[in-house]
Design a protein around this motif. Structure first.
Motif, PDB file in Angstrom:
ATOM      1  N   GLU A  25       1.080   9.186  -6.437  1.00 13.92           N
ATOM      2  CA  GLU A  25       2.028  10.796  -6.141  1.00 13.92           C
ATOM      3  C   GLU A  25       3.150  11.416  -7.372  1.00 13.92           C
ATOM      4  O   GLU A  25       2.666  12.294  -7.775  1.00 13.92           O
ATOM      5  N   ASN A  26       3.365  10.246  -7.643  1.00 13.16           N
ATOM      6  CA  ASN A  26       4.172  10.008  -8.752  1.00 13.16           C
ATOM      7  C   ASN A  26       3.774  10.407 -10.199  1.00 13.16           C
ATOM      8  O   ASN A  26       4.678  10.806 -11.542  1.00 13.16           O
ATOM      9  N   MET A  27       2.669   9.606 -10.092  1.00 12.90           N
ATOM     10  CA  MET A  27       2.051   9.848 -11.520  1.00 12.90           C
ATOM     11  C   MET A  27       1.237  11.264 -12.391  1.00 12.90           C
ATOM     12  O   MET A  27       1.249  11.153 -12.886  1.00 12.90           O
ATOM     13  N   SER A  28       0.960  11.519 -10.517  1.00 10.90           N
ATOM     14  CA  SER A  28       0.154  12.656 -10.992  1.00 10.90           C
ATOM     15  C   SER A  28       0.071  14.111 -10.700  1.00 10.90           C
ATOM     16  O   SER A  28       1.647  14.429 -10.862  1.00 10.90           O
ATOM     17  N   PHE A  75       0.973  -1.392   0.113  1.00  8.39           N
ATOM     18  CA  PHE A  75       0.372  -0.169   0.251  1.00  8.39           C
ATOM     19  C   PHE A  75       0.816   1.108  -0.144  1.00  8.39           C
ATOM     20  O   PHE A  75       0.624   1.972  -0.295  1.00  8.39           O
ATOM     21  N   ALA A  76       2.069   1.460   0.842  1.00  9.07           N
ATOM     22  CA  ALA A  76       2.904   2.578   1.148  1.00  9.07           C
ATOM     23  C   ALA A  76       3.261   2.300  -0.938  1.00  9.07           C
ATOM     24  O   ALA A  76       3.485   3.372  -1.374  1.00  9.07           O
ATOM     25  N   VAL A  77       3.609   1.429  -1.096  1.00 12.82           N
ATOM     26  CA  VAL A  77       4.263   1.627  -2.688  1.00 12.82           C
ATOM     27  C   VAL A  77       3.595   2.171  -3.529  1.00 12.82           C
ATOM     28  O   VAL A  77       3.808   2.656  -4.244  1.00 12.82           O
ATOM     29  N   ARG A  78       2.405   1.503  -3.325  1.00 14.82           N
ATOM     30  CA  ARG A  78       1.295   2.180  -4.547  1.00 14.82           C
ATOM     31  C   ARG A  78       1.352   3.325  -4.078  1.00 14.82           C
ATOM     32  O   ARG A  78       1.039   4.340  -5.767  1.00 14.82           O
ATOM     33  N   GLU A  79       0.806   3.806  -2.796  1.00 15.55           N
ATOM     34  CA  GLU A  79       0.258   5.675  -2.388  1.00 15.55           C
ATOM     35  C   GLU A  79       1.534   6.540  -3.005  1.00 15.55           C
ATOM     36  O   GLU A  79       1.995   7.242  -3.752  1.00 15.55           O
ATOM     37  N   ILE A  80       3.035   6.557  -3.071  1.00 11.87           N
ATOM     38  CA  ILE A  80       4.064   6.523  -3.533  1.00 11.87           C
ATOM     39  C   ILE A  80       4.061   6.700  -4.721  1.00 11.87           C
ATOM     40  O   ILE A  80       4.419   8.008  -5.295  1.00 11.87           O
ATOM     41  N   PHE A  81       3.935   5.567  -6.000  1.00 12.42           N
ATOM     42  CA  PHE A  81       3.296   4.740  -7.294  1.00 12.42           C
ATOM     43  C   PHE A  81       2.815   6.397  -7.436  1.00 12.42           C
ATOM     44  O   PHE A  81       2.501   7.136  -8.203  1.00 12.42           O
TER      45      PHE A  81
END
Length: 110
Positions: free
Chosen positions: A107-110, A99-105
């Protein structure tokens, strides 16, 4: 028993078996004495890397440390329950990391 408690139990057994003091174990593992004390009491929160490091330095594997109650005598059903509980805790940690990795991903995609 959870991962932290199992790790503490493993370290206590290791110290007793190898006849090592806390200071000697700290030096061998290259882990701060204060951190090691917390791990032994089951109070610390070691990273996966720390558990892997300790496993390597003590000549065992991660599974022996996080499931240290297994195969130390006693009831087979009790051992299985400990193993299942350890697996559940590992799964929860892995999900939290995902979940933490998905959240970081995201954030970086937006």
């Amino acid at each position: 028993m959870g991962i932290r408690e199992n790790m503490g139990e493993y370290l206590k057994c290791y110290m007793e078996r190898e006849n090592k003091t806390l200071e000697e174990l700290s030096e061998q593992l290259q882990v701060a004495r204060s951190s090691l004390q917390k791990y032994i009491k089951g109070e610390g929160n070691p990273s996966v890397e720390t558990i892997e490091h300790i496993a390597k330095r003590t000549g065992t594997d991660v599974f022996e440390i996080i499931g240290s109650g297994i195969n130390r005598g006693g009831d087979e059903a009790e051992d299985m329950e400990r193993l299942i509980e350890g697996c559940r805790e590992v799964m929860v940690l892995m999900l939290a990391m995902l979940f933490a990795v998905r959240e970081i991903f995201e954030e970086n995609m937006s």
